[in-house]
Scaffold this active site. Structure first.
Site, mmCIF file in Angstrom:
data_model
loop_
_atom_site.group_PDB
_atom_site.id
_atom_site.type_symbol
_atom_site.label_atom_id
_atom_site.label_comp_id
_atom_site.label_asym_id
_atom_site.label_seq_id
_atom_site.Cartn_x
_atom_site.Cartn_y
_atom_site.Cartn_z
ATOM 1 N N GLY A 1 16.671 22.606 10.123
ATOM 2 C CA GLY A 1 15.568 23.047 10.925
ATOM 3 C C GLY A 1 14.597 22.017 11.225
ATOM 4 O O GLY A 1 13.491 22.577 11.790
ATOM 5 N N LYS A 2 14.555 20.611 10.761
ATOM 6 C CA LYS A 2 13.428 19.833 10.871
ATOM 7 C C LYS A 2 13.030 19.589 12.411
ATOM 8 O O LYS A 2 11.758 19.950 12.791
ATOM 9 C CB LYS A 2 13.965 18.402 10.443
ATOM 10 C CG LYS A 2 14.092 18.415 9.078
ATOM 11 C CD LYS A 2 14.504 16.985 8.651
ATOM 12 C CE LYS A 2 15.589 16.364 8.859
ATOM 13 N NZ LYS A 2 17.059 17.249 8.619
ATOM 14 N N THR A 3 13.802 19.355 13.383
ATOM 15 C CA THR A 3 13.395 19.297 14.764
ATOM 16 C C THR A 3 12.918 20.462 15.249
ATOM 17 O O THR A 3 11.961 20.723 15.957
ATOM 18 C CB THR A 3 14.759 19.039 15.505
ATOM 19 O OG1 THR A 3 15.385 17.621 15.111
ATOM 20 C CG2 THR A 3 14.255 18.784 17.034
ATOM 21 N N SER B 1 20.920 15.031 -15.660
ATOM 22 C CA SER B 1 20.712 16.493 -15.908
ATOM 23 C C SER B 1 21.950 17.217 -16.668
ATOM 24 O O SER B 1 22.018 18.315 -16.980
ATOM 25 C CB SER B 1 20.687 17.291 -14.485
ATOM 26 O OG SER B 1 21.490 17.272 -13.807
ATOM 27 N N LYS C 1 20.323 25.191 -8.126
ATOM 28 C CA LYS C 1 21.304 25.151 -9.246
ATOM 29 C C LYS C 1 21.277 26.532 -9.588
ATOM 30 O O LYS C 1 22.344 27.185 -10.005
ATOM 31 C CB LYS C 1 20.904 24.434 -10.442
ATOM 32 C CG LYS C 1 20.878 22.736 -9.999
ATOM 33 C CD LYS C 1 20.466 22.052 -11.330
ATOM 34 C CE LYS C 1 20.587 20.649 -11.333
ATOM 35 N NZ LYS C 1 20.084 19.659 -12.395
ATOM 36 N N GLY D 1 14.759 16.069 4.729
ATOM 37 C CA GLY D 1 15.692 16.838 4.246
ATOM 38 C C GLY D 1 17.005 16.684 4.554
ATOM 39 O O GLY D 1 17.236 15.937 5.591
ATOM 40 N N PRO E 1 20.735 17.191 6.509
ATOM 41 C CA PRO E 1 20.898 17.585 8.196
ATOM 42 C C PRO E 1 20.994 19.335 8.043
ATOM 43 O O PRO E 1 21.636 19.836 7.455
ATOM 44 C CB PRO E 1 22.001 16.966 8.395
ATOM 45 C CG PRO E 1 22.348 15.933 7.396
ATOM 46 C CD PRO E 1 21.801 16.428 6.075
ATOM 47 N N GLY E 2 20.625 19.654 9.375
ATOM 48 C CA GLY E 2 21.085 20.989 9.719
ATOM 49 C C GLY E 2 20.031 22.169 9.253
ATOM 50 O O GLY E 2 20.215 23.343 9.384
#
Length: 789
Positions: free
Chosen positions: A377-379, A695, A738, A372, A374-375
């Site tokens: 919350g993966k870590t 799209s 969207k 996903g 950056p920023g």
């Protein structure tokens, strides 16, 4: 000894035979674990008061004593029922008094006797006994007796072989005797049989039966001795080998100490540590060879330094150390909910992952890749998973790693050699089953020094990593019990073989609503604590939080939002520290003074019903945006101009839209020759921002028909969807982001592809309440809702 009558105060009596003829009364000693035989000379210690008294009285009255064995040796004050009925009348040969009321008695058995009556007056034990013959007068079968005697001699010879101190004269006497009785007595007197077995032999009256019983008992004893000897031999060999090595090392150390060739403590401390390791024997053998090398090197040599560094590194690894934690789904769910807001589908998948580990802790191959922007919350999700699993956590940053040695380590002989990042992470975690996070795995690089992504293949393969070999430690290390989680911003940048080993979980960007809740529930309390502020000293109005998100950040995650909140905390701390104010309340009007002018403007949108202007919806890496599309028709020669940094896919969508409009021209009163007589200009505002994707097909078609027909487009309608030449509306991605953009812009109606209706489940409830969604499977549905006729 004279016969004595039992007194009236006798407490206990036992009568085994009413015939008292030829009987005598003797002072009696109850033997514990010992059995006396006629003609047998034996000595024993006496300490119980009754036994001491019996011996003293026997010495006074005739030197004869009756010895009978207790059934259970642990009984301290035996009752009549605790004694066998047959014992031996013996002569007292010698008595030696020792301190603490202990007597050492030497006796010789005279004849066998059966108890007729046992008398216990509380102070001393006496027994009326009747003499019984030692052996019956039955005729002995010479052939059978000879066979039994040979068998007993053979088994006694084997028995004697386990007792090196047994006198040779005794063995010779046994082997040369030709008397069954003498053979029985000699063997029985000199064998360490169980006292119950000896009592059975004493009670036997037939010499052949006694020899047969003796043979059986000796055979069992020899089997036990053989097994015991085998066990002792194996143990001795093992101990001897270790002692031999120990003595040799001690001698070597002493010699080298005298020569001044080695640090007397280091080398042997390493050897002791290696022997105590919970590792495979082959690994210990390899390390011991290195330690042995160290004992032969001068302590100041470069090679000694290399070996010490190597052994220190390997011994620091957590060999055989595992963290034990009981997984609980309730606890895991509570941890994830506390640490992260939203991310419902991601949490569900993580909980499934934890549930599988709870049911099968030995499972291999479950490697998750959190992908996903950056920023988001993966870590921190990986940290939460480690906390929920009760495992040690270690993070390995792979961003910019371009040398394979960073993963696998360097050969220990190189200057400055060190282990790779994997082994270092395990050492830091201090456990064989940690959770290791490989951060930014999509940022691995490859160059002439090697391809680190290829080295990662073994690490992330559950079938291979049970014997991972780091170039530095040189011995296999088991990584199969570790749990691996990776993170990436762009999975397309991960090599296919590496990606194939991982299960990708997509983390979507946060919507504005989610950012608001994250700020309020997590970021603001965290920053207040870090800046030493109390909740009462700084309050940020809800509308101010929304404005910070809208006008001061433009990101998928919340890092910039957190930095802006930190800025407000710093300014508040300064005011409070300088005694200007006691508390601060931040409102929307205060943001310009505190954070400066708005850094981002609201999404450009059509505010009024216009011809040729349509509100489109687009997805970006920082979330959804409202993207109006403009079409202008001018007299010309049929040229089509497309501007706004559009990519190839959007340019092709514009060509499809033009062809589709030609097929619908008659229905909307459009000049069929417009593509010859008019020039068409299609523009997407914010021309500096690159845009691409299919799209925008319905948006372009609607804008073209509006511009060519003169029909206005409703300003409160936004749309998204891919278009085909026949007017079919195809599904798109990023619907959640969207629709959030449409909600923020105040759009009332959103036209979506009919195939995207199931995706509405992911849309926030607040958005679904405020917006009417119109599913369309054909362009005509779109035009009917968007155009004002």
């Amino acid at each position: 000894m004279k016969n004595q009558k039992c007194g009236d105060n006798m407490e206990q009596t036992i009568k085994s035979d009413k015939n008292t003829e030829n009987s005598s009364v003797f002072y009696t000693v109850a033997m514990r674990g010992l059995v006396a035989f006629p003609k047998m000379v034996m000595h024993f210690d006496v300490s119980r008061d009754k036994s001491v008294k019996a011996i003293e009285n026997a010495l006074k009255e005739g030197d004869k004593l009756f010895l009978v064995t207790q059934k259970e040796a642990y009984v301290d004050d035996p009752k009549p029922s605790d004694l066998y009925k047959i014992g031996v009348v013996a002569d007292i040969k010698q008595v030696l008094k020792l301190p603490d009321n202990i007597m050492k008695v030497l006796v010789e058995g005279v004849y066998k006797a059966r108890i007729v009556e046992l008398m216990d007056d509380g102070e001393v034990l006496r027994a009326q006994v009747r003499k019984i013959p030692t052996y019956s007068n039955a005729k002995i079968d010479d052939v059978g007796a000879e066979a039994l005697m040979r068998s007993v001699k053979d088994i006694f010879e084997r028995y004697a072989s386990y007792y090196p101190r047994m006198p040779k004269e005794l063995l010779t006497s046994v082997m040369t005797t030709d008397s069954p009785v003498k053979l029985f007595e000699t063997v029985t007197f000199n064998c360490s049989l169980n006292y119950r077995d000896k009592q059975a032999l004493l009670e036997g009256s037939n010499i052949e039966n006694n020899l047969s019983s003796l043979y059986a008992r000796l055979s069992l004893e020899v089997e036990i001795l053989e097994l015991e000897n085998l066990i002792n031999e194996q143990t001795k060999n093992s101990i001897d080998k270790e002692q031999k090595e120990y003595y040799l090392r001690e001698q070597m150390r002493t010699i080298q100490e005298q020569l001044g060739e080695v640090d007397s403590d280091d080398a042997y401390a390493y050897i002791n540590d290696i022997m105590a390791m919970k590792a495979d024997e082959k690994i210990k053998e390899k390390l011991l060879k290195e330690a042995d090398k160290l004992t032969k090197l001068p302590p100041s040599s470069q090679e000694a330094f290399v070996i010490k560094n190597y052994l220190d590194t390997v011994l620091d690894l957590p060999w055989g150390k595992y963290t034990k934690a009981k997984l609980s789904m309730e606890k895991a769910e509570a941890v994830l909910e506390k640490d992260h807001y939203g991310l419902k589908k991601v949490k569900e998948r993580i909980l499934e992952f934890l549930a599988v580990h709870m049911l099968n802790p030995e499972i291999k191959g479950q490697i998750i890749c959190l992908a996903g922007p950056p920023g988001i919350g993966k870590t921190s999700i990986a940290k939460s998973v480690a906390r929920a699993m009760g495992r040690k956590y270690a993070r390995v940053s792979l961003g910019g790693v371009r040398d394979e040695a960073d993963i696998r380590g360097h050969r220990k002989t190189y200057v400055g050699a060190m282990p790779g990042r994997i082994i270092t992470a395990v050492s830091q975690a201090g456990s064989m089953n940690p959770l290791i996070l490989f951060d930014e795995i999509d940022k691995l690089c490859s160059d002439i020094k090697g391809d680190p992504s290829s080295a990662m293949l073994e690490v992330l393969d559950g079938e291979q990593n049970n014997a991972f070999r780091d170039h530095f430690i040189e011995v296999p290390f088991d990584l199969s019990k570790a749990v691996f989680i990776t993170t990436a911003n762009n999975t397309a940048a991960i090599p296919a073989p590496l990606l194939d080993r991982m299960e990708v979980i997509e983390l979507p960007s946060y919507t504005a609503e989610e950012k608001f809740h994250i700020a309020k529930e997590h970021l603001i309390p965290k920053q207040l604590k870090e800046h030493g502020l109390k909740a009462s000293q700084l309050k940020i109005d809800d509308k101010a939080i929304h404005d910070i998100i809208q006008f001061y950040t433009k990101e998928a995650g919340v890092r910039t939002l957190e930095r802006n909140i930190a800025s407000l905390c710093r300014k508040t701390a300064r005011k409070i520290a300088s005694d200007e104010v006691k508390k601060v309340t931040v409102k929307p009007k205060d943001l310009k003074e505190l954070l400066g002018v708005h850094k981002y403007l609201e999404d450009i949108s059509s505010k009024t019903d216009q011809v040729g202007v349509v509100n489109g919806l687009a997805w970006t890496s920082v979330g959804g945006v409202l993207m109006p599309l403009e079409v202008l028709i001018m007299k010309g020669t049929g040229k089509t101009e497309v501007t706004g940094s559009l990519g190839d896919v959007m340019k092709e969508s514009s060509k499809i839209a033009v062809s589709l409009v030609r097929s619908l021209a008659e229905e909307y009163s459009i000049d069929p020759e417009f593509y010859k007589n008019s020039d068409i200009h299609i523009h997407a505002p914010e021309g500096a921002v690159p845009k691409d994707g299919p799209s925008a097909g319905v948006t372009m078609t609607t804008a073209l028909i509006s511009a060519l027909s003169g029909l206005k487009v409703r300003a409160d309608v936004a749309m998204t969807g891919e278009i085909t030449l026949h007017g079919k509306v195809l599904p798109i991605g990023g619907l959640r982001e969207k629709t959030m953009a449409a909600y923020k812009a105040g759009i009332k109606t959103v036209i979506i592809p009919a195939a995207n209706v199931p995706d509405l489940e992911e849309v926030d409830d607040v958005v679904k309440e405020a917006i009417e969604f119109v599913p369309a499977d054909n362009i005509k549905t779109v035009l009917e809702r968007a155009l004002i006729r």
